[in-house]
Design an enzyme around this catalytic site. Structure first.
Site, PDB file in Angstrom:
ATOM      1  N   LYS A  68      54.075  42.765  72.569  1.00  0.00           N
ATOM      2  CA  LYS A  68      52.898  43.352  71.925  1.00  0.00           C
ATOM      3  C   LYS A  68      52.234  44.345  72.892  1.00  0.00           C
ATOM      4  O   LYS A  68      52.353  44.190  74.105  1.00  0.00           O
ATOM      5  CB  LYS A  68      51.879  42.237  71.608  1.00  0.00           C
ATOM      6  CG  LYS A  68      52.242  41.353  70.434  1.00  0.00           C
ATOM      7  CD  LYS A  68      51.116  40.355  70.164  1.00  0.00           C
ATOM      8  CE  LYS A  68      51.484  39.398  69.044  1.00  0.00           C
ATOM      9  NZ  LYS A  68      51.629  40.057  67.726  1.00  0.00           N
ATOM     10  N   ASP A  87      46.921  31.701  68.572  1.00  0.00           N
ATOM     11  CA  ASP A  87      48.025  31.692  67.623  1.00  0.00           C
ATOM     12  C   ASP A  87      48.476  30.269  67.258  1.00  0.00           C
ATOM     13  O   ASP A  87      49.464  30.075  66.561  1.00  0.00           O
ATOM     14  CB  ASP A  87      49.202  32.511  68.183  1.00  0.00           C
ATOM     15  CG  ASP A  87      50.027  33.184  67.102  1.00  0.00           C
ATOM     16  OD1 ASP A  87      49.555  33.274  65.957  1.00  0.00           O
ATOM     17  OD2 ASP A  87      51.165  33.605  67.406  1.00  0.00           O
ATOM     18  N   ASP A 139      58.704  39.272  67.795  1.00  0.00           N
ATOM     19  CA  ASP A 139      57.282  39.011  67.549  1.00  0.00           C
ATOM     20  C   ASP A 139      57.056  38.331  66.198  1.00  0.00           C
ATOM     21  O   ASP A 139      55.958  37.878  65.899  1.00  0.00           O
ATOM     22  CB  ASP A 139      56.501  40.324  67.651  1.00  0.00           C
ATOM     23  CG  ASP A 139      55.003  40.113  67.839  1.00  0.00           C
ATOM     24  OD1 ASP A 139      54.603  38.961  68.100  1.00  0.00           O
ATOM     25  OD2 ASP A 139      54.251  41.096  67.728  1.00  0.00           O
ATOM     26  N   ARG A 177      57.364  32.280  61.967  1.00  0.00           N
ATOM     27  CA  ARG A 177      58.239  31.856  60.874  1.00  0.00           C
ATOM     28  C   ARG A 177      59.485  31.134  61.382  1.00  0.00           C
ATOM     29  O   ARG A 177      60.033  30.280  60.692  1.00  0.00           O
ATOM     30  CB  ARG A 177      58.600  33.080  60.011  1.00  0.00           C
ATOM     31  CG  ARG A 177      59.282  34.183  60.786  1.00  0.00           C
ATOM     32  CD  ARG A 177      59.224  35.525  60.079  1.00  0.00           C
ATOM     33  NE  ARG A 177      57.881  36.107  60.121  1.00  0.00           N
ATOM     34  CZ  ARG A 177      57.541  37.244  59.528  1.00  0.00           C
ATOM     35  NH1 ARG A 177      58.448  37.929  58.845  1.00  0.00           N
ATOM     36  NH2 ARG A 177      56.313  37.699  59.606  1.00  0.00           N
TER      37      ARG A 177
HETATM   38  N1  BES Z   1      50.672  35.934  65.587  1.00  0.00           N
HETATM   39  C1  BES Z   1      51.092  37.150  64.997  1.00  0.00           C
HETATM   40  C2  BES Z   1      50.262  37.541  63.773  1.00  0.00           C
HETATM   41  C3  BES Z   1      48.819  37.897  64.008  1.00  0.00           C
HETATM   42  C4  BES Z   1      48.443  39.228  64.107  1.00  0.00           C
HETATM   43  C5  BES Z   1      47.841  36.932  64.029  1.00  0.00           C
HETATM   44  C6  BES Z   1      47.110  39.562  64.270  1.00  0.00           C
HETATM   45  C7  BES Z   1      46.506  37.289  64.197  1.00  0.00           C
HETATM   46  C8  BES Z   1      46.151  38.590  64.314  1.00  0.00           C
HETATM   47  C9  BES Z   1      52.545  37.050  64.539  1.00  0.00           C
HETATM   48  O1  BES Z   1      53.348  36.246  65.314  1.00  0.00           O
HETATM   49  C10 BES Z   1      53.121  38.418  64.566  1.00  0.00           C
HETATM   50  O2  BES Z   1      53.218  38.968  65.627  1.00  0.00           O
HETATM   51  N2  BES Z   1      53.507  38.932  63.403  1.00  0.00           N
HETATM   52  C11 BES Z   1      54.090  40.226  63.293  1.00  0.00           C
HETATM   53  C12 BES Z   1      55.238  40.124  62.348  1.00  0.00           C
HETATM   54  C13 BES Z   1      56.084  41.386  62.281  1.00  0.00           C
HETATM   55  C14 BES Z   1      56.766  41.645  63.597  1.00  0.00           C
HETATM   56  C15 BES Z   1      57.084  41.236  61.163  1.00  0.00           C
HETATM   57  C16 BES Z   1      53.032  41.194  62.779  1.00  0.00           C
HETATM   58  O3  BES Z   1      52.242  40.801  61.919  1.00  0.00           O
HETATM   59  O4  BES Z   1      52.994  42.319  63.248  1.00  0.00           O
HETATM   60 ZN    ZN Z   2      52.434  34.748  66.319  1.00  0.00          ZN
HETATM   61 MN    MN Z   3      54.192  37.301  66.944  1.00  0.00          MN
END
Ligand code: BES
Ligand code: ZN
Ligand code: MN
Length: 508
Positions: free
Chosen positions: A288, A299, A358, A362
């Site tokens: 990230k 998280d 990231d 899931r």
């Molecule tokens: N933990 C994050 C989602 C998240 C984002 C929670 C902002 C709280 C605030 C999750 O693991 C993640 O990184 N999701 C990605 C998925 C994508 C790579 C398909 C996302 O949402 O960008």
């Molecule tokens: Zn996450």
């Molecule tokens: Mn993530």
């Protein structure tokens, strides 16, 4: 936790740092309260006379009183009586607590409206119970009083916080009903405080092993059983997703199982709650950006909500068999980390192709959802800070809901409306499935840009068993950028009150 109590008596005799009195905005409530204020204060406070204080919902006014143990009262606006709601009750109490914090008042008493004032209200005519009303009054205050300041050796303004919040009732008539509501609030708010504490805690304090220890402690204290699988057991079972995500970190994963004692009797419906337990999400190799990455210590908010819900349920003796499952791991880009292109095999035998490391939540949920089948559940609900896309869609106001069970989603909607932890359904139409197709594995873990909250759920759906299932994406509602009516910046503890209310009203 702040201490919550119901006391009976007259406001004159109350010992407290601050006594709060509710003022409805419209007549006859407003004039009636002001007549009382004139009697106790000896005058009508200037902001009332000038019309600056109208009794709008959440508006407060400090009025000094001579010759009483509590030397000041705070008038708290309740808005129009005709629109009074459980949420208004929460906001009124929260406003009283905020006023107390500004005054550095550690002990606060809120004078509850008496039966004459309450019974004509449309809310009570519509059948809302006094018990739920007391619950909401207590909740708003207790949640507003929360602080995450254990790491501050110098407390803000040298004030240690509001310690006690009591509810003053004029007669003994409904005393026990109020007391039950306030007792329920104490249980649910203590659990929400715990969920907030766990999520606000930094990653160097909460990692999979220490999270498991905290859950064990909660289980001992509140009477639910806790079993923890270590990395060897996780590998032996074949939880490839949990193991894969954990590989980038020196901290080993854990799989945490909680279970409340089921009351004896005929067969009880089995409900499994699953909480995403990523104790820190750096994104892994798909790292990230560094701006705001610190937020990703939260998280594991889904896990925190599940622990909180189990903790309350353990006290309520609900006619249910209730299980909590938490897959816990840290998502870091270590030398052994999962890579884009890798393929994992999950507990149910299905394979996933890693498109983006990231999209890790899931992957660990997949194993937990497959594991849930072992209980032949009547319903599985998972809570996860799963996607940034749900924050784009619904902001920090509403939790995204997707699933296969119409009746369960309808009941969650109702629980969300009652608790004001509102949820809104997004579609799981078949047409979205092709977005997650992989050429070389059963499914890939990330789609293209669009419909991210939905494609997250599409992935999860590959791993559910034959049970009805609901997925709650709490990425927006669990982590707040701004303080709310009775929540602070940071972890909200969302999910605890929603789940507890849902479980209490659950109809199979
Ligand atoms: N933990 C994050 C989602 C998240 C984002 C929670 C902002 C709280 C605030 C999750 O693991 C993640 O990184 N999701 C990605 C998925 C994508 C790579 C398909 C996302 O949402 O960008
Ligand atoms: Zn996450
Ligand atoms: Mn993530």
């Amino acid at each position: 936790m702040i201490s919550l109590k119901v006391i009976a008596g007259k406001p004159e005799g109350v010992r407290a740092d601050l006594v709060a009195a509710i003022v409805f905005e419209d007549e006859p409530g407003f004039s009636r309260r002001m007549a009382e204020v004139r009697k106790t204060a000896g005058h009508i406070p200037p902001p009332v006379a000038s019309g600056a204080f109208k009794g709008k919902l959440g508006q407060t006014l400090i009025v000094p009183i001579a010759g009483r143990a509590a030397h000041q009262i705070v008038l708290v606006g309740a808005g129009p009586a005709g629109r009074f709601s459980l949420e208004a009750a929460r906001r009124i109490s929260a406003a009283a607590i905020k006023a107390a914090m500004a005054q550095h008042a550690p002990a606060v008493v809120l004078q509850l409206p008496d039966a004459e004032e309450l019974s004509p209200l449309p809310l009570l005519k519509a059948g809302v119970s006094l018990r739920d009303l007391a619950l909401s009054f207590a909740e708003g205050g207790a949640l507003a009083a929360y602080r995450f300041d254990k790491y501050r050796t110098e407390k803000e303004n040298d004030f240690a916080g509001v310690r006690s919040f009591s509810f003053l009732v004029a007669s003994r008539r409904n005393f026990d009903t109020y007391r039950q509501g306030v007792r329920d609030a104490a249980l649910v708010c203590e659990a929400t405080w715990l969920a907030r504490d766990l999520a606000n805690a930094p990653g160097n304090e909460i990692y999979p092993e220490s999270l498991a220890r905290r859950v064990r402690m909660a289980g001992r204290k509140h009477g639910f059983s806790v079993t923890v699988f270590d990395e060897k057991k996780i590998a032996r079972l074949g939880m490839g997703g949990l193991l894969g995500v954990a590989k980038g970190s020196r901290k080993p994963p854990r799989f945490i199982i909680m279970e409340t004692r089921t009351p004896r009797g005929r067969k009880r419906p089995t409900i499994v709650l699953v909480g995403k337990g990523i104790t820190f999400d750096a994104g892994g190799i798909s790292l990230k950006p560094s701006a705001n990455m610190a937020e990703m210590k939260m998280d594991m908010s889904g896990a925190a909500a599940v622990v909180g819900a189990l903790q309350v349920a353990a006290h309520l003796r609900l006619p249910l068999r209730l299980i909590g499952l938490i897959p816990a791991a840290e998502n870091l880009p270590g030398g052994n980390a999962l890579k884009p292109g890798d393929i994992l095999r999950h507990l149910n035998g299905k394979t996933s192709e890693i498109d983006n490391t990231d999209a890790e939540g899931r992957l660990i949920l997949a194993d937990a959802l497959s594991y849930a089948s072992r209980y032949t559940p009547d319903l599985v609900i998972d809570l996860a800070t799963l996607t940034g896309a749900v924050v784009v869609a619904l902001g920090h106001v509403t939790t995204g809901m997707l699933g296969t069970s119409e009746p369960a989603m309808q009941q969650l909607r109702a629980a969300g409306d009652r608790t004001f932890e509102r949820v809104w359904e997004l579609p799981l139409f078949e047409e979205y499935e092709k977005l997650m197709k992989s050429e070389i594995a059963d499914v890939k873990n990330a789609g293209a840009r669009w419909a991210g909250a939905i494609t997250g759920a599409v992935f999860l759906k590959h791993f559910i068993g034959s049970y009805p299932w609901v997925h709650l994406d709490i990425a927006g509602t669990a982590m707040l950028e701004e303080p709310g009516e009775y929540s602070q910046r940071g972890a909200s503890g969302v999910g605890v009150r929603l789940l507890v209310d849902f479980l209490r009203h659950y109809k199979p």
